[in-house]
Design an enzyme around this catalytic site. Structure first.
Site, PDB file in Angstrom:
ATOM      1  N   ARG A  80     -38.800  66.949 -40.750  1.00 19.66           N
ATOM      2  CA  ARG A  80     -39.296  65.675 -40.237  1.00 19.66           C
ATOM      3  C   ARG A  80     -39.312  65.614 -38.721  1.00 19.66           C
ATOM      4  O   ARG A  80     -40.014  64.799 -38.131  1.00 19.66           O
ATOM      5  CB  ARG A  80     -38.434  64.527 -40.781  1.00 19.66           C
ATOM      6  N   HIS A 115     -28.173  62.772 -41.122  1.00 21.27           N
ATOM      7  CA  HIS A 115     -27.504  64.058 -41.294  1.00 21.27           C
ATOM      8  C   HIS A 115     -25.996  63.896 -41.402  1.00 21.27           C
ATOM      9  O   HIS A 115     -25.349  64.531 -42.251  1.00 21.27           O
ATOM     10  CB  HIS A 115     -27.846  65.003 -40.141  1.00 21.27           C
ATOM     11  N   GLY A 116     -25.406  63.051 -40.565  1.00 20.03           N
ATOM     12  CA  GLY A 116     -23.958  62.874 -40.592  1.00 20.03           C
ATOM     13  C   GLY A 116     -23.458  62.315 -41.898  1.00 20.03           C
ATOM     14  O   GLY A 116     -22.529  62.851 -42.506  1.00 20.03           O
ATOM     15  N   ASP A 161     -30.065  71.249 -32.457  1.00 23.12           N
ATOM     16  CA  ASP A 161     -30.354  70.884 -33.845  1.00 23.12           C
ATOM     17  C   ASP A 161     -29.064  70.487 -34.562  1.00 23.12           C
ATOM     18  O   ASP A 161     -28.075  71.228 -34.527  1.00 23.12           O
ATOM     19  CB  ASP A 161     -30.995  72.067 -34.581  1.00 23.12           C
ATOM     20  N   HIS A 217     -42.335  58.365 -47.523  1.00 28.24           N
ATOM     21  CA  HIS A 217     -40.969  58.064 -47.120  1.00 28.24           C
ATOM     22  C   HIS A 217     -40.922  57.572 -45.676  1.00 28.24           C
ATOM     23  O   HIS A 217     -39.849  57.478 -45.091  1.00 28.24           O
ATOM     24  CB  HIS A 217     -40.087  59.307 -47.245  1.00 28.24           C
ATOM     25  N   GLY A 240     -36.012  77.917 -48.090  1.00 24.65           N
ATOM     26  CA  GLY A 240     -36.381  76.917 -47.098  1.00 24.65           C
ATOM     27  C   GLY A 240     -37.519  77.315 -46.178  1.00 24.65           C
ATOM     28  O   GLY A 240     -38.058  76.476 -45.467  1.00 24.65           O
ATOM     29  N   GLY A 300     -25.000  62.264 -44.750  1.00 29.51           N
ATOM     30  CA  GLY A 300     -25.269  63.207 -45.829  1.00 29.51           C
ATOM     31  C   GLY A 300     -24.233  64.317 -45.876  1.00 29.51           C
ATOM     32  O   GLY A 300     -23.753  64.698 -46.955  1.00 29.51           O
TER      33      GLY A 300
END
Length: 574
Positions: free
Chosen positions: A541, A399-400, A554, A217, A484, A402
């Protein structure tokens, strides 16, 4: 680039429809993926594989007699949701349990893990083997953190052959783990792939350069160097893989192994054969006996320009299972007697949208939870771009968007649930599934886990008291950390979730009214989220770019702290 598509939004759905039409004698479609269209022996283990789409032949092309019983298919490069995994497992189940196997990526670990827990609660034994073959992604001391690439095939094939031979679930897991720990892979890339409709590739490698160890990826590799000759590439890959011989191999000379040379999408078969010519020479000179090698496209990444080499070190049992016959759309060996077709009406496909009866107090609580999800969606609409910028500093910047996709989907699912008089537990379950399904990626999986934990705790009967809400948040914390694997200090959402949960639990136990307890927990979460700026990431990542992230909090921790703060007015009203 990907040239042939209609609406990019429908690309995976249309590709799946065409794939099933082309291979109807081997596969049929079910919600979430595909399963064999032929009968399997009752009372045998079902092997279900999966991950994001865009990697064909993985994963759907590996479903068929002698190989997987089902494949779960997420969106392009995005983990499938727990609901998709559950659906495929239910349809593929033969009565002796299910083995789930997939590449070791955070979103997959979370979603497949959630589905496993749900199957076990329903009395269906289920185990997981996450593939960890990529030597470039972590040191041998942290082998459990390695990602899965083309070595997926060796684990899937061994597991499926064992299931076909009538092994118990325990024995299928045993040989699958043995294959996993005896498989080593390493890849290189010359340029990135382009998603349908995108104007540019997901990443680029400088002209004339080759990225060594790059993930499928675009995850960071270990170095860049000038593009070598075919022979020099073979020598590079072989030398790296021969530096790490699995336990149990006393000597390379006389050892037996299968070899997989995998094209990632744009490297043509003739080029691969040129490289394999030298791979074969080098391994033979080292005294290795090569058993049924594979050269071709096994795990791709759309049109990525690159290749990987896999060594699968065999013992007698693994060799027998590797050589066993198989008949899947993209992988065939040996000869099998064709099994009769299944009757689609007999498949156990859950009605994911069913609304079970609920008590009046739970229905009333569901309306409050809908308001909380609406407040979440409004907050993320305002903060989405900011969260994306935070993520882009040391991540991939998604992230935003998603979070926006997930929050919108969850609100819509909750609105529909309220209109049908759902209880609190059902509303949260449907919102969790919608968020995870639409958002994709690790954040989608995590929010699906958290909402599902609240769903299980609150249920559809009892009144959701402050104590029950606190218990639900505690379960959400425990489930996220279990699935996780993140811990305090890893610079993840967990760093904001733990103080929020612990503060809420203490305040409720001390007798604070719920709005006051929630406010204390919000303040603790906000402070902890900001404090992640001083941490280096140890998961995901961002881990390879740890230094770059220093000074920036974060994004997952920040989004959590913002969301629980946005919910405060709803808590105050009720």
């Amino acid at each position: 680039m990907t040239r042939l598509y209609n609406d990019p939004v429908n690309f995976v759905d249309e590709a799946t429809e065409g794939f099933v039409a082309a291979h109807a004698q081997r596969v049929c479609q079910v919600p979430g993926g595909v399963i064999r269209s032929t009968r399997s022996k009752p009372g045998t283990v079902a092997v279900v594989i999966g991950g994001g789409s865009g990697h064909y032949p993985a994963f759907a092309g590996l479903v068929g007699q002698g190989l997987a019983h089902g494949a779960v298919m997420g969106n392009l490069f995005a983990s499938p949701s727990a609901q998709q995994v559950y659906n495929v497992c239910k349809a593929a189940n033969n009565g002796a349990g299910v083995l789930l196997s997939f590449g070791n990526y955070a979103g997959d670990v979370l979603h497949f893990g959630q589905a496993r827990e749900r199957l076990i609660r329903e009395g269906i034994p289920c185990e997981i083997v996450a593939v960890i073959d990529d030597v470039s992604s972590a040191d041998q001391e942290e082998i459990h953190k390695r990602r899965g690439i083309a070595g997926d095939l060796t684990v899937f094939k061994v597991a499926a052959a064992a299931a076909e031979a009538g092994y118990s679930l325990e024995e299928v897991v045993r040989v699958s783990r043995a294959a996993n720990f005896r498989t080593r892979s390493m890849g290189v890339a010359f340029d990135g792939c382009t998603l349908p409709g995108a104007k540019d590739a997901l990443f680029h490698v400088p002209a004339g350069k080759m990225a060594v160890g790059l993930g499928i990826h675009g995850e960071p590799g270990i170095s860049e160097q000038d593009v070598p000759t075919a022979d020099a590439l073979a020598e590079l890959l072989v030398s790296h893989l021969m530096e790490e011989i699995p336990d149990g191999i006393d000597s390379v000379k006389g050892a037996r192994a299968s070899v997989l040379l995998n094209g990632l999408g744009s490297i043509k078969y003739e080029e691969l054969f040129v490289v394999y010519r030298r791979v074969n020479q080098l391994l033979t000179e080292a005294g290795l006996e090569i058993v049924e090698p594979e050269v071709g496209e096994l795990v791709t990444s759309l049109d990525m320009a690159g290749a990987s080499l896999t060594l699968f070190w065999l013992d007698e049992e693994l060799e027998r299972l590797w050589k066993a016959p198989a008949d899947a759309p993209a992988y065939r060996k040996g000869s099998l007697e064709a099994a009769p077709p299944i009757d689609a009406s007999e498949l156990d496909i859950p009605d994911a949208d069913a609304i079970p009866p609920a008590s009046e107090v739970s229905i009333a609580a569901a309306r409050c939870l809908y308001q909380a999800l609406s407040a979440t969606r409004k907050l993320i609409d305002q903060k989405g771009e900011e969260l994306g910028r935070l993520d882009a500093i040391a991540g991939d910047g998604d992230h935003g968007i998603g979070m926006q996709r997930g929050a919108v989907a969850a609100e819509l699912a909750a609105e529909d649930a309220v209109s049908r008089n759902a209880g609190a537990g059902t509303l949260l379950r449907l919102a969790a599934e919608a968020w995870a399904d639409r958002a994709g990626g690790t954040s989608g999986a995590i929010w699906g886990v958290m909402l599902n934990a609240l769903s299980v705790t609150l249920g559809d009967e009892d009144e959701p008291t402050p104590e029950r809400y606190a218990q639900g948040i505690t379960k959400a914390r425990e489930d996220v950390m279990t699935f996780g694997k993140a811990r305090l200090g890893d610079k993840t959402l967990v760093d904001a979730l733990v103080p929020f949960s612990e503060t809420l639990e203490r305040a409720v136990a001390a007798g604070d009214d719920f709005p006051q307890a929630w406010r204390k927990a919000v303040n603790a979460s906000a402070s902890a989220a900001q404090a992640t700026a001083d941490m280096k990431p140890k998961m995901g990542r961002a881990r390879p770019l740890a230094e770059k992230s220093l000074g920036t909090p974060d994004p997952g921790a920040i989004s959590l702290s913002l969301i629980v703060g946005a919910i405060q007015p709803v808590v105050d009203r009720h």
